[in-house]
Structure formats: C-alpha cells, structure tokens
Design an enzyme around this catalytic site. Structure first.
Site, PDB file in Angstrom:
ATOM      1  N   LYS B 128       0.839  -1.192   0.000  1.00  0.00           N
ATOM      2  CA  LYS B 128       0.000   0.000   0.000  1.00  0.00           C
ATOM      3  C   LYS B 128       0.883   1.254   0.000  1.00  0.00           C
ATOM      4  O   LYS B 128       1.982   1.237   0.556  1.00  0.00           O
ATOM      5  CB  LYS B 128      -0.885  -0.034   1.248  1.00  0.00           C
ATOM      6  CG  LYS B 128      -2.005   0.987   1.265  1.00  0.00           C
ATOM      7  CD  LYS B 128      -2.880   0.791   2.501  1.00  0.00           C
ATOM      8  CE  LYS B 128      -4.078   1.721   2.473  1.00  0.00           C
ATOM      9  NZ  LYS B 128      -4.977   1.481   3.627  1.00  0.00           N
ATOM     10  N   SER B 203      -9.656   1.414   2.503  1.00  0.00           N
ATOM     11  CA  SER B 203      -8.721   2.239   1.764  1.00  0.00           C
ATOM     12  C   SER B 203      -7.645   1.431   1.037  1.00  0.00           C
ATOM     13  O   SER B 203      -6.966   1.991   0.181  1.00  0.00           O
ATOM     14  CB  SER B 203      -8.055   3.224   2.721  1.00  0.00           C
ATOM     15  OG  SER B 203      -7.274   2.558   3.677  1.00  0.00           O
ATOM     16  N   SER B 227     -10.020  -1.159   6.441  1.00  0.00           N
ATOM     17  CA  SER B 227      -9.359  -0.843   5.167  1.00  0.00           C
ATOM     18  C   SER B 227      -8.587  -1.992   4.544  1.00  0.00           C
ATOM     19  O   SER B 227      -8.269  -1.946   3.357  1.00  0.00           O
ATOM     20  CB  SER B 227      -8.419   0.349   5.361  1.00  0.00           C
ATOM     21  OG  SER B 227      -9.168   1.531   5.455  1.00  0.00           O
TER      22      SER B 227
END
Lengths: 561, 561
Positions: B128, B203, B227
């Site tokens: 990420k 996310s 997320s």
C-alpha cells in the site's frame, strides 16, 4: 451542603474505628528515624518479627508447606502495618476481619486438599488506593470519592486472589495521583520512615513507607511517571515498572482517564528481590488478557528470564547513565553508580557510559500529554464537594507555593495539539530505540547494551515539598521501557561530602545542587534504576537479580576484610 | 504557485513513463468483468500464467528450491500487475528495474549459497502507498505529497526484505485514507475487476483489485476501520487484520498521526490462504520490536496456531452474527453465513448465534475519536498545494454529495472531550470481553465461543460512491480483535433474489435494503469475516484455515453429486 472538611473528618474517624484497639501504640516523639519502632514497640511477638522480616520466597515456601499459616502471616503483617500507619500515616482502607477470614479459608483449603490455591498462596499483599475491592470505598485521595463503594474487584485484585494472595490493606496516594509525594485532603501526608521530615515519595508513597517498615511483604503501586519507582527509591526497596498492559489495570480507578498515550501501569514493590519475579510470573500465568481488554496476551517467557537473548546472562554489557543532561545527581547517587559499576566489572560484566538522548524533550512532551486535559479532569472530579485542588506539597502551604512542573498551569489543549505531541513522542521513541540498537558497535558482545543503569532520582528522599524533578523515571514511561529499582547504599556524610559546584547545566541543576547537605540526607537509602526495553519484564527482573547478587557478594567480601 | 492539477498531471505522466512500452495493452471496452483479461490479453506466457495462478505456499516452495527464479516470478507478477493497472487503475509507484535487480540478487544468493535469504525468499509483495521505500516518492493520495522522496524504508519494508521478499509495486489509496473506497486527486479512481462500475473498496482498495487480478501473490494493506478487510471482501480475497502492534507500522506515512487510541495496523491480503500464515509468521520471526518501538514483543506462538487453548481445533464452537443490530445484510451475505454454518456443522463443529453488543455505540465512538482532529489534519496536509478535500466518492461529483459518516462534518474537539470518548470505548471493550467470556455457559465446550463469524460488510461490492456502512469491520478495530476475511461464494441472482422488506431497524437499514438488486450485484464475490480476541493472530489464522477447508470439502462433495 456538607462541608468537604466534615466528610474528611468522618472518613478518618471511620478509619480509626477499623483499627483493633489492642493494636494502638504510643508513637515515639522526637525521633526522625522510626524504622526500629515496629520491632521495639512491643506489639509483635518474636515469631511475628521473624515472619515480617522474611523475604517473599521464604514466606511463600513456608506458607505452601503449612509451616506458617496464612492467618498467622497475615496477622503479623497486619499488626506491623497498623504500627507503620501510626508512625508514617500510610493506610487508607483497613479491614482486618475480612482479610483474616480470607486467610483462614486458604488455610482450610491447604489443610483439606494438600494443595495451594495458587503461586501466591496465603501471602498478604498491600494495594495502592486505586485497586477497588468489592464492598470497600475507593477514595483515591479525593474527598469527592468518599462513600464510593466498589461493586466489584479490580481485575488485578481478582487475579491476585486467584493466585492465592490475601489483599489486606490499601495504601494512601496524593490527590490526583500526579505528584511524586503523598498528601491529600482526606488522609493527609505520609512520612518517610527513615526520616519523617522527608517525603516517602509518590504517588505510591504509602506503599514505599509501609514496605520499608516491613508492614507488608509485597505491595502494588502504579506508575505513569515514576510513581512506583520514586517511592521505592526513597524507601530503599525493589520495584518494577512493567510495560503498558503487561499487568492488568482494568477496573481500577485512576485520574486522567481516557489518556491513551502514556499509560499508567501497576507494578510490584517489595523489600525482597524475590518478590518481583513471584508477582509478575503469577499474574501473567493467570492470563489477565482474558479479563482485561488492554492486557497483552504474552505468556511468562522463561527463556527471556534465562536471558537467552542476552548471552545467557554471562558477560553482559551494562551502560551507566551518570546524569540525564538536565540535573546532576547528588554525591550519594553518584557514589552508588560507581559502586555498581565496580561490582559488575568484578563479576565479569562490561560497563560503558550511556549518553542520554532528548530526555528533556521527552519529559516536556509527557507533561504536555498529561496536561492536555488534566486541569479539567481535576475540576470535574473535585466539583461535587468543592475540595480544593492542592497546589503544592510544601509543609507550609501559606508560604510561597512552589508549583511542581506537572501541576497544570494552563487550560487544556485541542485534540489536534495533543496528537502532535503524541506524534513527536512516538518519533523520539523510534530514535531512542535506534540509538540503543546502534550500541552493538561498542559493547563487544555482538549485542546492543543489555540494560541501562542510572539514577532513580537525582537525590535520596528529599524534605517534604521538595521533590521537584521526576524525569529520571518519567522518560522510561514515555519510552515504555521496563525499569526496576534496587537498593545500593545509604547516605553517609563521611563518604558523601558536598562537592564544589560543577558547571551547571541549568538554573534548575544549580538549585538541586544547592539543596544537598550530607547531614540533612544522612541515613536515607540510595537506590538505582535498571532499564531494559519494552516488554522485557523477564529479562529486567533477571538482570536486576544479577546486579543485586553482585552487590551482595561485594558486601560479603567487604565484611571479610 | 504551481496548480495542484498540474502537479497531478506531471506525476501521472511520470508514472506512465515507468511502464515498459511492451507491457502496454489495449484494454477492452464495454465489459464490466475484466478478471479474464490478464490471461487473454496475450502479454503473459503460459508459464507466467501458471506462476501467477500459483498459491503462496507453492510459490515459496518453488522459489526456495530454485524451480522458479525470483526474476522469473517477479517478472510474471509485474507484467500481470501492469495489465491490472491498465484495467482498474491500481498502482502508484512502478519500479520494474529496481525490483528485478533485487530479485536477481536473491537468485544469485540462492545459487551461490544453496540457502534462502529468509522465509519469503524471492516472493514479490505489493505494498500500500504508505510503506515508504528509500528513494521513491510516497504520495499516499495527496497532491501535496508529490515529490516527497523517502530517505529510508519503513520498518516493515526492511523486515520483508530481510525475509527475502521483493517489494515490487505500490498501490493506490483514497485521499486521507479514511474512505472505504479508493479515489484521490493524484491518481484518480480504482475499479472493481469483477464489475468495474463498482468499487474495489478502500482504503486498501488497490491491493484488493490488484490481488483479485492475480497481479500480486501477497499484498500489504492497512486497517484502522476495515481498510484491509473491506477491499478483501469486495474482491474475493483472504486477509487478516492483526491487533495493534503485532506487525510493525513505524516509518510508514499515515493520516491522523498522533491518534494513539485506535491504531491503524498493517495486514496481509492475498488470494491464497497460505499467505496469511506465511506473512505473519515471517514478520514476527524477524523480531520487529527491535526496530519499531510500538511493535509488541510477542513471538510467533506455534502452540496458539495449533489451537491448544481451543481444544486443539476439534469440536470448536463458532458464533454466527447474522446482523449487527444496525443494518441487515443483503441476501447473498446471509446465504454465505448459512452456508458456512452448514459446512462447519458437517465438519463436527458447533455453531450458535452471536448477539452483537453496542456495535452502534462503538462505531460512533470510533468516529468521534478519528474526527477529534481529522478536519485539521486534512487541512494542514492539503494546505501546501490547495488541493481540495474530496467530499464524496460518488461518480457524479456535481450532483448532491452524499457525505459518508466519517467525513468530518465538524471542527475538532478538546483533548478532554477526546479522553471521555476514549474512556467510554475502553469501558465497552471490557463489557464486550466479559460477554464473550460468559458464552462458556452455552458452548458445551467448557470454553467461551472460539470465534465469531459475521459479515464483512452488509453487501458485496457496491457501485462507486455507495459504500456508506463500514461498521461490520470497524467494531473490531475499536475492540482490537483479530479478524480475517475469507471468500465463500459469489452473488447468484438465482439463489439471491430480493426478499420482501423486513422490519427496518432504522432508516439507514431501509436505505441499504433498497439498494439491493440481484442483477446489479451479479457475480461479485461474497466474503465473510472471522473474529478472535486481541493478539490471537495465530489462532484466527488457524480457524480461518479450518473454515476454508470445510468450505472446500463441501464444494468437492457438491461437485461429486
């Protein structure tokens, strides 16, 4: 509305009523050192004196074998605790019948089954006045909390009972807990048994005073900035400040609740080094994480206790922090450091110097975080009775008040400001850890420094109202490093004469320097602090045992000369 | 002053330049399901298709034995990742040469020494866009962070490299991270590969999309409210949300920094169940607590993985949470829950119902804590370029904006107010733990419920802008319970017809109900969530494996019919 002063008077009256008449003594007057009184006052039998002088491992062994009953041991310590209370004003809740009934049940269980209830079978344990016990008041130094009866035990109390311990007294604290001395509007002030004109420290100051008088074999204090370690150091004890969450806190009362960044922790205080391992091992074995959502699921690790990651404890490398870059310690503390360095080297360990890193910043950040909302916390808590927030721990409160630096001198800040302080603190924690790690290049062990040894405070116990510098302990709370306290020596004017002034790091450093007078501190215990990394409870206990053994061997060798 | 839009255009141009020309494809138009494209587009060889279809355990085994080289495996996944990017817009940093050079070094090491570098030897891992890599930009969805080159790796990146992994791409995020979809001013929007008109969640939505297209065997997402789990659930993957501090976070960028109460955590996302254990075990074995002051010193516990405290995994008792008392899930989710109940019972486990407790309160408290200072956090971060804070994830941003509940609709609060929210949350954590503990009276196992199984969201992946309810995941962040995601089925209009309206718990419940249309959700994966207690990573992974095996067996039996 009832006057807060009346509430306090009534509470103290009820406390006095809880003391068996036969246990009242006539405290001596005119002496500052009262440590001999418990054994000279005539209340304790010879056997009770023997019991209360015994170390935790001996007590546990004799209790487990039924050599001494829990009723016998609890009675002995209770009597001595009540004597201590009359000397230094250290107790809050006194519940003799209840504790002895509990002890009797344990004795009955052992007799019937031949088995102990748990690893602390029959041992009386004193508890700081935050650890709620069902059916008893928890005032925690607030008049406003008088009459607040607990409807259940704190998790740690349940765990200790499950381990076979006998909670038998609760001990006094400063109002708000956020003082390194012990004085409040309910019970008044606690004195240092070695010199009653001096403080026993705080906030677990009454545990310190009680344990120094052997009124308890093992006590539980709490520590958010030094509150276990300062009183232990001022009273000549062993103690441990575990990491956040290793020992359960749930169900205990506290101040600054909801402050999630620098967590207060419970830790053991005791005159016996064997008490540290006995306590932590027993509590962790009981799986507190099943009862406290913040307790860390981490088993007692015998491998870590055997120091497998520290070369099996052979040829350790300790680092001595002679001062923290802010305040130079008084001569007895520096002598204690030298002594420890000497005995460790003689025992085959290496000793190098520790360079403190951003200790002042860490102290300031810690206070910023506490004081983000402390003023409002105190206001809300004291509102119901209107009791005043205590502005100073000085004896003469009508004189010019010396405001300790953690008294909130300003209103609260915003959540955003708080986050920024917390972020900076986190970043320094990383820098500190990296610095520690990089010491592997200078230790010759292939490992970073195994532990840091430094002062617990820049002085031995100071006169009441004068304990104004706590950063030797507080930095480790900010870093969440495990720290122990161990006794080394006592102030000896012949060895600890006042030095000529050094180059002062700050005005504050000068002020602390000027405070020293060998005669004023004479005879007070001097302890030091040993610090390992986060969640290294097992290793820190083991290394403290190593240091203590080296000191003991040295004392023996000295005696032989 | 440079326009923020120009900065974004330049960054995207540089991103495009980082893609080898030969890897550009002509993305198909007019189809919503693009999952077949990576294998049909012609860029990957048959062997590369075999490699990218392989599970993590197979990959690690073949890499360790040198059957496949790391260069070969990394090239295969890189090509597939770049194809995925052209289909669903999922990458941020692309650094092919650097990753392949790293892979080549690992190959050389294996060839030279016969030894793997670590337990993840040669495995490409996607990260990420918070996990800083030295020398690369970390924009994290902020135009204002374009040009912010990292001067060192995040601790987790160092640890993964130490384990032998090859970080090879970074993946996109929503601006601020605090959205359960993925859209920002730098890189735009990420699409769900199963239906590009739907969101891949957030996310860590780009990890979800990338992994669903097998453009990476294992990815790292972060999770402060769901997320990791929401995108995993929306994209048909396995994932784990570990407890605070089990996986190192230090050195990664983040939003809401300094928020110390509900911590964001990194967790693995993968199409292979074997990826969960491989990742957590490898990272924990690397002792991240020596590098990250907030990482918990807790070794990988094989005994906990063997479920010793859960009856050795035999005759477990699971509790199904059919709904959370706030929003009733769509029919495919309920069918998945029934299916899991059925296969677990057939496998000899017990399944009872879970009664949610204060889930709405926990969700509200969590948002109160995030939003204590989120508005100021976003304002400060975006100030340098003036990029707008995104108010909605709807496709038509000129239409009426639906503000998701965690968009800060108000200014910050005081530190005191924050502490009160944190205190209440802590108290509910205790109540929840006690409720869990009390289930031992109904499980017939002598233990409390071993794990809770429930929805990951009330729906499969929703159309863009419509992911407005995250509390099925967020409650476990507030409680710090370990949660996994596992795939169960896909939306099948023949089995998942719309039901008649139930008695709505709230207007919001009605709104979610009305959103369901079997044809709109057709073919989307349906995953569920398995939840254990704090720091039970080992046990949660093991129990997820048990559930997955029961599902696989059932699928096999079905196939036999």
């Amino acid at each position: 509305m009832v006057l807060w002063t009346d509430l306090a008077v009534d509470k103290r009256r009820r406390q006095l009523d809880a003391i068996p008449r036969a246990w009242l003594i006539s405290p001596p007057s005119g002496i500052l050192d009262v440590t001999a009184v418990p054994e000279s006052c005539g209340l304790l039998s010879d056997e009770e004196i023997t019991i209360t002088r015994s170390s935790v491992d001996i007590l546990l062994s004799k209790l487990a074998r039924g050599v001494w009953s829990s009723v016998q041991v609890t009675t002995a310590f209770y009597k001595r605790a009540v004597v201590a209370h009359q000397l230094v004003n250290c107790l809050t809740e006194i519940f003799v019948e209840r504790a002895l009934a509990h002890a009797a049940k344990l004795d009955e269980h052992l007799k019937r089954t031949g088995q102990v209830v748990g690893p602390l079978h029959g041992l009386p344990i004193s508890l700081k006045d935050q650890l709620c016990i069902e059916g008893l008041e928890t005032t925690m130094g607030y008049v406003s909390w008088i009459g607040k009866y607990a409807d259940k035990n704190a998790v740690l109390v349940d765990v200790l009972i499950e381990c076979g311990a006998v909670p038998f007294v609760r001990t006094n604290v400063p109002q708000t807990l956020m003082w390194p001395e012990t004085f409040n509007n309910v019970f008044g002030r606690t004195l240092n048994p070695y010199r009653t004109s001096h403080t026993s420290g705080g906030s677990s100051g009454c545990e310190g005073a009680l344990l120094a008088l052997r009124g308890s074999p093992l006590g539980v204090g709490s520590d958010v900035g030094g509150s276990v370690r300062i009183p232990a150091a001022f009273c000549g004890l062993f103690a441990l400040r575990p990491s956040y969450g290793r020992i359960p806190y749930c169900g205990a009362v506290n101040s600054l609740e909801g402050q999630d960044s620098i967590l207060s922790v419970f830790g053991p205080m005791t005159a016996s080094i064997s008490g540290l391992k006995a306590f932590v091992r027993a509590v962790v074995h009981a799986k507190p994480w099943l009862k406290d959502p913040l307790a860390i699921r981490k088993k007692w690790d015998e491998e870590e206790y055997m120091l497998v990651e520290h070369g099996n404890g052979n040829g350790l490398c300790f680092a001595i922090m002679w001062d923290d870059g802010v305040v130079v310690p008084h001569p007895p503390v520096t002598r204690a450091l030298r002594k420890v360095k000497d005995v460790l080297e003689k025992a085959g360990h290496k000793v190098i110097d520790w360079t403190p890193f951003k200790h002042n910043e860490l102290g300031n950040l810690t206070r910023d975080i506490w004081n983000a909302a402390s003023a409002e916390d105190y206001k809300v808590t004291t509102a119901s009775t209107g009791e005043p927030v205590i502005p100073t721990m000085e004896l003469d409160v009508t004189g010019p008040a010396t405001i300790a630096p953690f008294r909130p001198a300003r209103p609260g800040i915003s959540a955003y400001q708080l986050w920024q302080a917390q972020k900076t603190k986190r970043d320094i924690r990383k820098e500190y850890l990296d610095r520690w790690d990089r010491t592997s290049s200078v230790t010759d062990t292939g490992r970073p420094v195994d532990a840091i040894i430094g002062p617990a405070a820049p002085y031995a116990a100071v006169p009441h109202g004068k304990n104004r510098y706590t950063n030797y302990t507080t930095v480790w709370n900010a870093l969440d490093y495990v720290s122990s306290i161990f006794p080394v020596t006592a102030v000896n004017p012949a060895l600890d004469s006042k030095k000529g002034p050094h180059i002062f790091i700050s005005d504050f450093d000068r002020e602390i320097y000027e405070q020293y007078d060998p005669e004023v501190f004479k005879g007070l215990p001097v302890c030091l602090q040993l610090t390992g990394r986060t969640l290294e409870e097992e290793a820190v206990i083991a290394m403290t045992e190593i240091v203590d053994m080296a000191l003991a061997k040295h004392a023996k060798n000295d005696a032989k000369l």
